[in-house]
Design a protein around this motif. Structure first.
Motif, short mmCIF file in Angstrom:
data_model
loop_
_atom_site.label_atom_id
_atom_site.label_comp_id
_atom_site.label_asym_id
_atom_site.label_seq_id
_atom_site.Cartn_x
_atom_site.Cartn_y
_atom_site.Cartn_z
N ASN A 1 105.89 54.71 69.02
CA ASN A 1 107.23 55.05 68.52
C ASN A 1 107.62 54.18 67.34
OD1 ASN A 1 107.63 57.06 70.36
ND2 ASN A 1 108.78 55.78 71.80
N LEU A 2 107.34 52.89 67.42
CA LEU A 2 107.65 51.98 66.31
C LEU A 2 106.91 52.43 65.06
CD1 LEU A 2 107.45 48.40 67.90
CD2 LEU A 2 109.49 49.65 67.22
N LEU A 3 105.63 52.78 65.27
CA LEU A 3 104.76 53.14 64.15
C LEU A 3 105.18 54.45 63.52
CD1 LEU A 3 102.33 51.91 62.80
CD2 LEU A 3 100.88 53.13 64.40
N ASN A 4 105.53 55.41 64.34
CA ASN A 4 105.88 56.72 63.81
C ASN A 4 107.36 56.83 63.47
OD1 ASN A 4 103.26 57.63 63.87
ND2 ASN A 4 103.42 58.27 66.01
N GLU A 5 108.06 55.72 63.65
CA GLU A 5 109.46 55.62 63.23
C GLU A 5 110.32 56.76 63.76
OE1 GLU A 5 108.75 53.05 59.22
OE2 GLU A 5 109.19 55.17 58.97
N ARG A 6 109.97 57.19 64.97
CA ARG A 6 110.79 58.23 65.58
C ARG A 6 112.17 57.67 65.93
NH1 ARG A 6 106.49 59.71 69.73
NH2 ARG A 6 104.90 60.50 68.37
N SER A 7 112.16 56.38 66.24
CA SER A 7 113.44 55.79 66.67
C SER A 7 114.04 54.95 65.55
CB SER A 7 113.23 54.96 67.93
OG SER A 7 112.00 54.29 67.87
N GLY A 8 113.98 55.48 64.31
CA GLY A 8 114.63 54.77 63.22
C GLY A 8 113.64 53.97 62.40
N TRP A 9 114.15 53.19 61.45
CA TRP A 9 113.31 52.43 60.55
C TRP A 9 113.02 51.05 61.13
CZ3 TRP A 9 113.33 47.97 57.64
CH2 TRP A 9 112.35 47.94 56.62
N HIS A 10 111.77 50.65 61.07
CA HIS A 10 111.42 49.34 61.61
C HIS A 10 110.67 48.52 60.59
CE1 HIS A 10 112.67 50.81 65.45
NE2 HIS A 10 111.89 51.85 65.31
N SER A 11 110.90 47.21 60.59
CA SER A 11 110.22 46.33 59.64
C SER A 11 108.79 46.11 60.08
CB SER A 11 110.94 45.00 59.55
OG SER A 11 110.60 44.21 60.66
N TRP A 12 107.91 45.86 59.10
CA TRP A 12 106.52 45.60 59.43
C TRP A 12 106.37 44.31 60.23
CZ3 TRP A 12 102.63 48.56 60.05
CH2 TRP A 12 102.53 49.76 59.33
N GLY A 13 107.30 43.35 60.00
CA GLY A 13 107.26 42.11 60.77
C GLY A 13 107.38 42.41 62.26
N MET A 14 108.32 43.30 62.57
CA MET A 14 108.58 43.66 63.96
C MET A 14 107.40 44.45 64.54
SD MET A 14 111.77 45.91 65.19
CE MET A 14 111.82 46.82 66.70
N ILE A 15 106.86 45.40 63.75
CA ILE A 15 105.74 46.22 64.24
C ILE A 15 104.52 45.32 64.50
CG2 ILE A 15 104.18 48.11 63.68
CD1 ILE A 15 106.47 49.39 62.11
N ASN A 16 104.26 44.40 63.57
CA ASN A 16 103.13 43.49 63.77
C ASN A 16 103.34 42.62 65.01
OD1 ASN A 16 101.51 44.25 61.60
ND2 ASN A 16 102.67 42.98 60.18
N ALA A 17 104.57 42.16 65.20
CA ALA A 17 104.87 41.35 66.38
C ALA A 17 104.61 42.15 67.65
CB ALA A 17 106.33 40.88 66.33
N ALA A 18 104.98 43.44 67.60
CA ALA A 18 104.74 44.30 68.76
C ALA A 18 103.24 44.42 69.04
CB ALA A 18 105.35 45.68 68.53
N GLY A 19 102.46 44.54 67.95
CA GLY A 19 101.01 44.62 68.10
C GLY A 19 100.45 43.37 68.75
N VAL A 20 100.95 42.22 68.34
CA VAL A 20 100.47 40.95 68.90
C VAL A 20 100.81 40.88 70.40
CG1 VAL A 20 100.71 38.44 68.84
CG2 VAL A 20 100.62 39.74 66.71
N VAL A 21 102.05 41.21 70.72
CA VAL A 21 102.50 41.15 72.11
C VAL A 21 101.67 42.09 72.99
CG1 VAL A 21 104.44 41.73 73.64
CG2 VAL A 21 104.84 40.42 71.56
N ALA A 22 101.34 43.27 72.44
CA ALA A 22 100.56 44.25 73.22
C ALA A 22 99.12 43.81 73.41
CB ALA A 22 100.61 45.61 72.54
N THR A 23 98.61 43.03 72.46
CA THR A 23 97.20 42.62 72.53
C THR A 23 96.99 41.41 73.42
OG1 THR A 23 97.09 43.33 70.23
CG2 THR A 23 95.15 42.25 71.10
N LEU A 24 98.00 40.52 73.50
CA LEU A 24 97.83 39.26 74.23
C LEU A 24 97.29 39.40 75.66
CD1 LEU A 24 100.64 36.78 73.15
CD2 LEU A 24 98.16 36.49 73.00
N PRO A 25 97.91 40.27 76.49
CA PRO A 25 97.39 40.39 77.87
C PRO A 25 95.93 40.85 77.88
CG PRO A 25 99.47 41.56 77.63
CD PRO A 25 99.07 41.13 76.27
N VAL A 26 95.60 41.78 76.98
CA VAL A 26 94.23 42.28 76.91
C VAL A 26 93.28 41.13 76.57
CG1 VAL A 26 92.68 43.93 75.77
CG2 VAL A 26 95.06 44.54 76.17
#
Lengths: 307, 298
Positions: free
Chosen positions: B251-276
């Motif tokens: 959703n963040l990537l496809n901006e369905r829920s509005g405009w998101h900064s790349w800083g935030m999207i990258n942070a989301a990627g990091v958070v999602a990868t950590l447990p893995v």
């Protein structure tokens, strides 16, 4: 009871009633799930393909014969999606196989740090595909992308539009897919390489075979079974892959990267037609079955020629 | 390893210059260089995403772009916390993946124990059926899944998602676990049975502890598979309440829920990868063994 069911102990002892009860209790749940999964979806999809069944009203079932297929065949993007998917699958699998083989051979050599490097390759296979999409859409973006800027700054002769233009979108998706999934090839090939008997190489060396000949006459034949099955599995999974395309381009721009899985998804959740979605899925399964039969036949033939 | 291989070389081979060592050593160094290059190509994008998640908003848009942040800030993570439903997604994903792995591994343990201890008719047919399930297109599974859960009134929910994950990770966990159970000698259990234990006791006291490493590894790997899955998540877990990590990312990537900064999207990627990443480190060894069995879900 156990004898009549044909159940025996691997160790050869007599099957007691309590053994039988316990075995059935432990065996049946997974067994039922697998039988259910192996048969029910195929049958349901097949039946649904001949019905009109709107997603928002699952109880209204009307038999429509081949209507779904005729309407799907007239869909302006159907042939495009299949040809896109064939290009996508063949191109990304070819790259993955060649690169995967090269890297597997490399990581099979003995050098310091080999195990750490193997670990990194393996991690590339397990991290989320959605994160891969974030990374590449970020790095290739025309506003903030570091790769985009470097290509501009150094005037490199590389088309720099990536996911934004219909011409470059598919090659870009293929590149990212190959990057994300070639580690799978590396690991399966590497696992097989490690089981090859070293004395075969020594014998070949004694017979005067050079490195290339040793690869051709020892490594490749030993790897062949695993190459065949890995290519088959990866081809099926790539052809059916929805997520990488959905996350990178959503089928665009101008349908340049649309594939049947994307089309099925859109038919289901934008046109709300379960029947037409099932018809397209059915065509996908048929395409794959034909490709599989052809592939295995070609493999049999090449085997005969080799021997 | 390369050093050992060349230690038998005569000292004269070291040459006048320290760099020019034996041919084997040069090849070893060459291999290492190529391998490091490959790992860089694989991992630098991940590293770049991670360091970029610490850049201030303006730096992401700076021309020419910088690789490392000139100033390390947590804005991206702050935005993620405030503007996205990542916290709910993390909780939901943990629940779904834990439930799916627990159920899936429990089913596989029972299944693998029985097939390695008892001979049953029709097993060959069944193994073929399992391979078939293994390659079934997810998109095809989706149609009956949507129907079943729709009928049960469960459309859009975490339970159907977890149950779907059980079904699609099951063939994999069975493949991965089977070798662990087959590797436990039959004699161990027989000895316990002779000593008066019943089969249930011998299973709990002898088999389970011996198979534990395999069970844990399978659990973690099915957890990772469920955590990373996108297609079924998009269908079952797209609502605000039921969102999971992979749907939040898409959703963040496809901006369905509005405009998101790349800083935030990258942070989301990091958070999602950590447990893995953490789980991966725990089971790396067993995972290699699992691959050797030729069993992995793409």
């Amino acid at each position: 009871m156990a004898e009549r069911l044909g159940i025996t102990l691997v160790s050869g002892g007599k099957v007691q009633t309590q053994d039988l009860v316990m075995a059935l209790v432990m065996f049946l749940p997974a067994f039922l799930v697998l039988v259910f999964l192996g048969t029910y979806p195929i049958i349901t999809a097949l039946i649904t393909a001949f019905q009109r069944r709107p997603l928002f009203d699952l109880d209204s079932t009307v038999w429509v014969g081949l209507d779904n297929f005729t309407s799907v065949f007239q869909h302006p993007q159907l042939w495009n999606s299949f040809s896109n998917d064939i290009v996508f699958t063949i191109a990304s699998i070819s790259i993955q196989t060649v690169v995967g083989m090269a890297v597997a051979l490399l990581l099979h050599q003995q050098f310091t740090g080999r195990n750490i490097l193997r670990g990194f390759v393996l991690f590339s296979y397990v991290f989320p595909v959605a994160v891969a999409a974030i990374i590449w859409r970020f790095m290739l973006s025309d506003s903030v992308g570091i790769i985009h800027h470097l290509i501009d700054a150094w005037n490199l002769p590389i088309p720099n539009t990536w996911f934004a233009s219909p011409k470059t979108a598919m090659p870009s998706v293929i590149m990212v897919t190959a990057w994300k999934y070639f580690p799978f090839m590396v690991i399966t090939f590497l696992a097989r390489l490690q089981t090859i008997d070293v004395t075969l190489y020594e014998a070949a060396k004694v017979d005067g075979a050079n490195a290339l000949q040793r690869f051709r006459y020892v490594t490749l034949p030993m790897l062949m079974p695993v190459i065949i099955i890995t290519l088959l599995l990866r081809t099926i999974w790539t052809f059916n892959n929805w997520e990488i395309v959905a996350l990178l381009t959503q089928g665009g721009p101008v349908y340049s990267t649309i594939t049947p899985p994307i089309l099925v998804y859109d038919t289901l959740f934008k046109e709300f037609s379960l029947g037409r979605a099932a018809a397209i899925s059915f065509l996908m399964v048929v395409t794959l079955l034909v490709a599989m039969v052809f592939y295995l036949y070609a493999y049999d033939r090449s085997e005969e020629r080799l021997t | 390893m390369g050093v050992e291989a060349t230690s038998s070389q005569p000292p004269a081979d070291r040459g006048a210059r320290g760099l020019l060592r034996s041919r084997e050593q040069q090849i070893t160094i060459l291999y290492l260089l190529i391998a490091v290059t490959i790992v860089l190509i694989l991992e630098v994008p991940l590293i770049y995403m991670t360091v970029s998640s610490f850049k201030p908003g303006v730096e992401v848009y700076r021309v020419p772009p910088t690789f490392f942040p000139t100033e390390w800030v947590l804005n991206g993570y702050q935005e993620l916390l405030e503007l996205s439903n990542m916290v709910i997604a993390l909780r939901n994903s943990t629940m779904v993946a834990t439930l799916a792995s627990t159920l899936g591994v429990t089913l596989s343990v029972g299944f693998c124990y029985t097939i390695t201890r008892f001979r049953m008719p029709g097993m060959r047919f069944f193994t073929i059926l399992m391979l078939f399930v293994y390659v079934l297109p997810g998109i095809l599974l989706m149609i009956p899944m949507v129907r079943i859960w729709g009928k049960l009134g469960l459309t859009g929910g975490l339970l159907p998602l977890a149950l779907t994950y059980v079904s699609f990770t099951l063939p994999f966990s069975i493949w991965m676990l089977r070798s662990h159970f087959a590797g436990i000698p039959l004699e161990l259990e027989e000895a316990a049975l002779v000593d008066g234990a019943n089969r249930a006791q011998s299973f709990i006291k002898i088999i389970l502890p011996l198979a534990r490493p395999g069970i844990i590894a399978t659990f973690i790997f099915t957890f990772i598979l469920s955590w990373n899955e996108v297609l079924f998540a998009t269908i079952f877990a797209s609502s605000q309440k039921n969102v999971v990590v992979s749907t939040t990312l898409s959703n963040l990537l496809n901006e369905r829920s509005g405009w998101h900064s790349w800083g935030m999207i990258n942070a989301a990627g990091v958070v999602a990868t950590l447990p893995v990443l953490v789980f991966f480190m725990l089971i790396q060894r067993q995972l290699v063994a699992g691959f050797t069995e030729g069993a992995i879900k793409g």
